[in-house]
Design a protein around this motif. Structure first.
Motif, mmCIF file in Angstrom:
data_model
loop_
_atom_site.group_PDB
_atom_site.id
_atom_site.type_symbol
_atom_site.label_atom_id
_atom_site.label_comp_id
_atom_site.label_asym_id
_atom_site.label_seq_id
_atom_site.Cartn_x
_atom_site.Cartn_y
_atom_site.Cartn_z
ATOM 1 N N UNK A 1 -14.603 8.784 -17.519
ATOM 2 C CA UNK A 1 -14.360 8.077 -16.258
ATOM 3 C C UNK A 1 -15.691 7.736 -15.623
ATOM 4 N N UNK A 2 -15.854 6.490 -15.325
ATOM 5 C CA UNK A 2 -17.083 6.068 -14.683
ATOM 6 C C UNK A 2 -17.058 6.423 -13.213
ATOM 7 N N UNK A 3 -18.183 6.793 -12.686
ATOM 8 C CA UNK A 3 -18.293 7.120 -11.268
ATOM 9 C C UNK A 3 -19.050 6.061 -10.504
ATOM 10 N N UNK A 4 -19.255 4.906 -11.089
ATOM 11 C CA UNK A 4 -19.993 3.843 -10.416
ATOM 12 C C UNK A 4 -19.237 3.348 -9.213
ATOM 13 N N UNK A 5 -19.893 3.232 -8.054
ATOM 14 C CA UNK A 5 -19.195 2.764 -6.859
ATOM 15 C C UNK A 5 -19.123 1.250 -6.797
ATOM 16 N N UNK A 6 -19.621 0.534 -7.777
ATOM 17 C CA UNK A 6 -19.694 -0.917 -7.705
ATOM 18 C C UNK A 6 -18.550 -1.564 -8.472
ATOM 19 N N UNK A 7 -18.081 -2.669 -7.934
ATOM 20 C CA UNK A 7 -17.106 -3.517 -8.589
ATOM 21 C C UNK A 7 -17.797 -4.784 -9.052
ATOM 22 N N UNK A 8 -17.199 -5.536 -9.984
ATOM 23 C CA UNK A 8 -17.810 -6.807 -10.389
ATOM 24 C C UNK A 8 -17.837 -7.785 -9.229
ATOM 25 N N UNK A 9 -18.689 -8.774 -9.342
ATOM 26 C CA UNK A 9 -18.862 -9.727 -8.246
ATOM 27 C C UNK A 9 -17.717 -10.707 -8.134
ATOM 28 N N UNK A 10 -16.923 -10.881 -9.166
ATOM 29 C CA UNK A 10 -15.768 -11.777 -9.113
ATOM 30 C C UNK A 10 -14.558 -11.092 -9.705
ATOM 31 N N UNK A 11 -13.392 -11.455 -9.182
ATOM 32 C CA UNK A 11 -12.136 -10.931 -9.694
ATOM 33 C C UNK A 11 -11.071 -12.014 -9.578
ATOM 34 N N UNK A 12 -10.227 -12.208 -10.587
ATOM 35 C CA UNK A 12 -9.091 -13.127 -10.439
ATOM 36 C C UNK A 12 -8.004 -12.512 -9.566
ATOM 37 N N UNK A 13 -7.255 -13.356 -8.879
ATOM 38 C CA UNK A 13 -6.227 -12.892 -7.943
ATOM 39 C C UNK A 13 -4.860 -12.904 -8.589
ATOM 40 N N UNK A 14 -4.088 -11.853 -8.302
ATOM 41 C CA UNK A 14 -2.693 -11.773 -8.714
ATOM 42 C C UNK A 14 -1.837 -11.621 -7.468
ATOM 43 N N UNK A 15 -1.053 -12.617 -7.078
ATOM 44 C CA UNK A 15 -0.173 -12.480 -5.904
ATOM 45 C C UNK A 15 0.913 -11.442 -6.158
ATOM 46 N N UNK A 16 1.178 -10.605 -5.142
ATOM 47 C CA UNK A 16 2.195 -9.555 -5.233
ATOM 48 C C UNK A 16 3.191 -9.747 -4.096
ATOM 49 N N UNK A 17 4.399 -10.228 -4.385
ATOM 50 C CA UNK A 17 5.377 -10.477 -3.320
ATOM 51 C C UNK A 17 5.994 -9.172 -2.828
ATOM 52 N N UNK A 18 6.711 -9.220 -1.688
ATOM 53 C CA UNK A 18 7.392 -8.024 -1.179
ATOM 54 C C UNK A 18 8.412 -7.521 -2.192
ATOM 55 N N UNK A 19 8.748 -6.239 -2.160
ATOM 56 C CA UNK A 19 8.383 -5.262 -1.123
ATOM 57 C C UNK A 19 7.175 -4.414 -1.481
ATOM 58 N N UNK A 20 6.457 -4.755 -2.560
ATOM 59 C CA UNK A 20 5.398 -3.867 -3.040
ATOM 60 C C UNK A 20 4.067 -4.203 -2.388
ATOM 61 N N UNK A 21 3.274 -3.167 -2.148
ATOM 62 C CA UNK A 21 1.890 -3.285 -1.700
ATOM 63 C C UNK A 21 1.084 -2.245 -2.467
ATOM 64 N N UNK A 22 -0.025 -2.654 -3.033
ATOM 65 C CA UNK A 22 -0.843 -1.735 -3.824
ATOM 66 C C UNK A 22 -2.020 -1.230 -3.004
ATOM 67 N N UNK A 23 -2.230 0.125 -3.060
ATOM 68 C CA UNK A 23 -3.355 0.771 -2.387
ATOM 69 C C UNK A 23 -4.268 1.402 -3.438
ATOM 70 N N UNK A 24 -5.520 1.687 -3.079
ATOM 71 C CA UNK A 24 -6.432 2.376 -4.013
ATOM 72 C C UNK A 24 -5.855 3.710 -4.481
ATOM 73 N N UNK A 25 -6.057 4.006 -5.781
ATOM 74 C CA UNK A 25 -5.669 5.264 -6.424
ATOM 75 C C UNK A 25 -4.162 5.419 -6.606
ATOM 76 N N UNK A 26 -3.390 4.399 -6.259
ATOM 77 C CA UNK A 26 -1.957 4.400 -6.510
ATOM 78 C C UNK A 26 -1.639 3.354 -7.566
ATOM 79 N N UNK A 27 -0.401 3.339 -8.017
ATOM 80 C CA UNK A 27 0.002 2.443 -9.087
ATOM 81 C C UNK A 27 1.164 1.582 -8.638
ATOM 82 N N UNK A 28 1.271 0.429 -9.286
ATOM 83 C CA UNK A 28 2.374 -0.483 -9.041
ATOM 84 C C UNK A 28 2.763 -1.115 -10.359
ATOM 85 N N UNK A 29 4.058 -1.400 -10.540
ATOM 86 C CA UNK A 29 4.567 -2.036 -11.757
ATOM 87 C C UNK A 29 4.998 -3.457 -11.402
#
Length: 859
Positions: free
Chosen positions: A1-29
């Motif tokens: 597991x990497x411990x680097x606090x940095x993310x890449x400078x670009x990321x593609x977007x994935x729209x997530x409709x209701x009722x789900x909301x994703x938070x850090x360290x949690x999972x969503x299907x």
């Protein structure tokens, strides 16, 4: 597991409709159809190519949206792809399991409408951000959490940082979607905990009958064992899982490491099997079968390729072929043609692919870019949109990978002529891995398609095993001894199983029985096949191949091979320097002609090895006795009989005398050897006009003798053999045709012209010069047609002392293209199309005119 606090400078977007909301360290299907899943994976991969962060190849940004029309707020959650699972209800639907990493802020310049999925292969590695630590005054979330969650979950909440606990609680409890989206935009832990605390107190008040004024007091006095709960909430997806067994954990680690290299169908199968294995006792036999199956899927090179097409130099390839192979000019020319066409076709494909990408509309994908690297709380900035690539189609092969649809090259020839080494040189020219599969003796279809996993000791087929061995998905695979594949039996038909393998329209989705419903892409594999004969290859299989004849080496080529390759190789293998064994051309020629007779050079190499071992014994004795100066490295002609024994073969030599009825024909003696074939004829008094043939003659050559006699009888008067047009030239006599070396079987049509000349010479009393040789097939009309083996026949005649050769006119191209220039200069050639032209070349035009030899035979 990497411990680097940095993310890449670009990321593609994935729209997530209701009722789900994703938070850090949690999972969503996220349920996605297969085509849309391919777009997501391609978007991630396209972004990863421009990033340097080690985990950018499996990261994406998830943004809450309302009906895919607009996003809610300016905040999203960076996530990594955890795994992909196939839906149990719909085979075309997959569940993309995402794990949150960090909150990120979106730029204002993004388009107001986001596509459902950004279109754009995948490069993923394990990545995780450390949980945010909170100050001690945030721990008052824990009593509220225990008051709202079942008792069996209380122990699991101990030690969870408030940052994670706040996100976990609003995900598990029935919190309004709008409030959860609002909390996504609160990166400060302390502020977020305060807001979550108010939400939890509202839940307790609603379910426990508390008034708003009593909320704070209740929250401070809630016991850790409170049972004032609402209905039992579902267990959070991010709740800790029971530890995997050590062997399954190793497989999971391998999956995380090679996530970007595995096809979606294989990912689905691996996740499904791993999930099943967690429910099976390790002592079960089924457990070992499933684990082996996953190991096979993880070990295959799904997307890894090795090639140097952009650096492919035809001159270098041609020089390599000339350096490593003597002769075989037609084969080498065809290989160079293949390389040239392959390079041009791939360049055109890449140009078309680039044009398609440029023509793709930009708004189908949204990409976010930061002005500077971001930390765990993730502040990122705008980025230009990137073009989308072609989506994966389930019915047709992916169109973003070049697949050569040229014919399968089938090298046909006798053993030992270099068919395998030609294929190896082609692989080196392309920069591909080389793998050889021997098909000799394959009788079971399962050896090609693999065994089903229900059988004990089941394994994938030879093709899948070969891919794992070379480690790339585009090797050059040599299918050796294609003519020796077994025919249909109760084990199946291996030849039929090879049809799908060699068909470029089908092999992009090759199914191995062991892998089940996971297809293997063989369309990038370059298949080269070899065979000794075409007679035993099934017609459908042969139809998929382009046949290239490898006729074998002639004596001159064998001499060069022996001097350039075999003698230095055998000297080294027998512990000698090349200066310790000296074999001149005369000695080597005698070894080639008197001790070997084969198309290849394997027996020749064994004979040269005997010579080298003989010299090794002499050198060892001289060195032991201190007589190195007395050692002579040169091998003489007189030494050969002591080393190799008596000569095994005799070379035909022309006769010096000119006698009527005797003609020098030409014969192909097999194994790349040609020579002269003496045709003798004589008249037997007291006969009845019969034809007698001897000399172990086959059906075809015997029919040629009968055909020649019929033609001579019909033209006897024109030839001056008889004075009466109705007279029979064989009245009262028989004619006997004999071909010496009676123990050697002889067959073929090429002796037809020689037999006509022998009969005309015998019946007319005219002799034929012993320096002339003829070959060619005849017809009943007196036409001379082409024959094969011209190169071997002419070179054999040249060694026998023949100076003039009469050949069919249609063999002119063989003389011009195949014969060495030195032989063409030392010999004269006459090309004819009718028997009268042959007679004119032997005895001159005046003989033909005097005998009124001008009209066709009266048949």
């Amino acid at each position: 597991m990497s411990s680097s606090p940095f993310l890449p400078s670009t990321l593609p977007l994935l729209p997530l409709p209701p009722p789900q909301v994703l938070y850090p360290n949690l999972q969503v299907s996220v349920p996605l159809p297969s085509a849309q899943l391919a777009l997501v994976l391609n978007s991630i991969a396209d972004n990863a190519k421009t990033q340097k962060a080690e985990d950018s190849g499996r990261m994406i940004a998830v943004v809450p949206v309302v009906e895919i029309e607009r996003r809610v707020g300016r905040w999203a959650c960076a996530a990594r792809v955890k795994r992909i699972e196939r839906s149990t209800k719909d085979q075309d639907t997959f569940h993309l399991i995402l794990e949150g990493l960090a909150r990120i802020r979106l730029p204002r310049s993004l388009p107001p409408v986001l596509s459902i999925l950004p279109p754009i292969p995948l490069h993923i590695s394990t990545f995780s951000l450390p949980l945010s630590l909170a100050s001690p005054n945030h721990t008052d979330l824990l009593p509220l959490a225990k008051a709202l969650l079942p008792p069996q979950l209380h122990d699991r909440m101990e030690g969870i940082p408030p940052s994670l606990l706040s996100d976990l609680l609003v995900s598990v409890l029935s919190v309004d979607w709008e409030k959860r989206v609002e909390l996504l935009g609160v990166p400060d832990v302390e502020t977020r905990c305060v807001k979550v605390k108010e939400i939890l107190m509202d839940h307790l008040a609603d379910k426990g009958g508390l008034t708003p004024s009593k909320k704070l007091e209740q929250s401070r006095s809630v016991p850790s064992t409170s049972t004032a709960l609402i209905r039992r909430p579902p267990q959070a997806r991010s709740s800790p899982r029971s530890p995997l067994p050590e062997d399954l954990q190793l497989l999971q680690n391998t999956l995380d490491r090679r996530f970007d290299e595995i096809s979606p169908s294989a990912l689905s199968a691996i996740n499904r099997e791993l999930e099943r294995l967690t429910k099976i006792p390790p002592q079960s036999a089924e457990y070992g079968v499933g684990r082996t199956y996953v190991e096979w899927l993880l070990s295959l090179p799904w997307k890894k390729v090795s090639e140097i097409d952009d650096k492919l130099d035809l001159k270098v390839a041609r020089d390599r072929l000339d350096e490593e192979h003597e002769g075989l000019q037609a084969v080498k020319r065809r290989v160079v043609e293949y390389l040239a066409v392959y390079r041009l076709k791939k360049q055109l494909f890449l140009q078309d692919l680039a044009a398609r990408k440029e023509a793709s509309p930009g708004p189908h994908a949204s990409t976010i870019v930061s002005e500077e690297p971001i930390d765990a709380r993730g502040i990122i900035g705008p980025a230009p949109a990137k073009p989308s690539s072609q989506a994966m189609d389930q019915e047709d092969p992916p169109k973003d990978i070049y697949r050569d649809k040229g014919p399968i090259l089938l090298l046909v020839g006798p053993p030992g002529v270099g068919k395998t080494s030609i294929a190896r040189s082609l692989a080196e020219s392309l920069g591909r891995k080389f793998h050889r599969i021997s098909l000799g003796g394959v009788r079971d279809e399962a050896e090609i398609r693999g065994h089903r996993r229900t059988y004990v000791g089941a394994l994938p087929g030879l093709l899948v095993q070969g891919l794992r061995k070379v480690g790339t998905s585009n090797p050059l695979i040599l299918l050796d001894e294609l003519d020796k594949v077994g025919s249909s039996s109760f084990h199946g038909d291996p030849s039929a199983a090879l049809l799908e393998t060699l068909d470029p329209a089908q092999n992009w989705s090759f199914h191995d029985h062991y892998l089940g419903d996971v297809p293997i892409d063989l369309s990038q594999v370059l298949f080269i096949a070899t065979a000794n004969t075409l007679e035993t290859i099934s017609a459908p299989l042969l139809d998929r191949c382009e046949v290239i004849e490898c006729s074998g080496y002639v004596v001159e080529e064998k001499l060069k091979i022996a001097k350039r390759f075999l003698l230095p190789k055998q000297a080294r293998e027998n512990g000698l320097d090349k200066e310790k064994v000296v074999v001149d051309d005369q000695v080597m020629l005698k070894i080639v002609t008197d001790y070997t007779r084969e198309a290849g050079v394997r027996s020749l190499e064994r004979e040269i090895g005997k010579v080298c071992r003989w010299k090794a014994v002499q050198w060892s004795a001289a060195r032991d006795n201190g007589e190195q100066s007395m050692f002579h490295p040169t091998v003489s002609l007189s030494d050969l009989e002591d080393i190799l024994g008596l000569a095994k073969f005799d070379i035909e030599v022309r006769e010096e005398q000119h006698r009527p009825g005797v003609v020098n024909g030409l014969a192909y003696q097999g194994s790349g050897i040609g020579g002269i074939l003496l045709i003798e004829s004589t008249l037997v008094p007291g006969g009845k006009g019969r034809l007698v043939t001897t000399g172990s003659l086959g059906d075809v050559i015997s029919e040629s003798a009968e055909l020649a006699l019929t033609w001579v009888r019909s033209r006897a008067n024109d030839l001056g053999i008889t004075s009466d047009i109705d007279a029979d030239p064989l009245r009262g006599v028989d004619i006997h045709i004999h071909l010496p070396a009676g123990a050697v079987k002889k067959d073929g049509p090429s002796a037809g012209v020689g037999m006509v000349l022998a009969m005309v010479s015998l019946l007319s009393g005219r002799s034929i010069p012993s320096t002339v040789a003829v070959t060619g097939e005849i017809t009943l009309r007196g036409a001379v047609t082409a024959v094969g083996g011209i190169k071997e026949k002419v070179l054999g005649a040249h060694r026998a002392g023949i100076t003039k050769i009469i050949l069919p006119k249609r063999n002119l191209k063989d003389v011009q293209s195949d014969l060495p220039e030195s032989v063409r200069e030392e010999m004269s050639f006459a090309f004819v199309s009718t028997i009268p032209e042959v007679l004119a070349e032997i005895w001159g035009e005046e003989v033909v005119k005097k005998g009124s030899f001008k009209v066709e035979a009266r048949l």
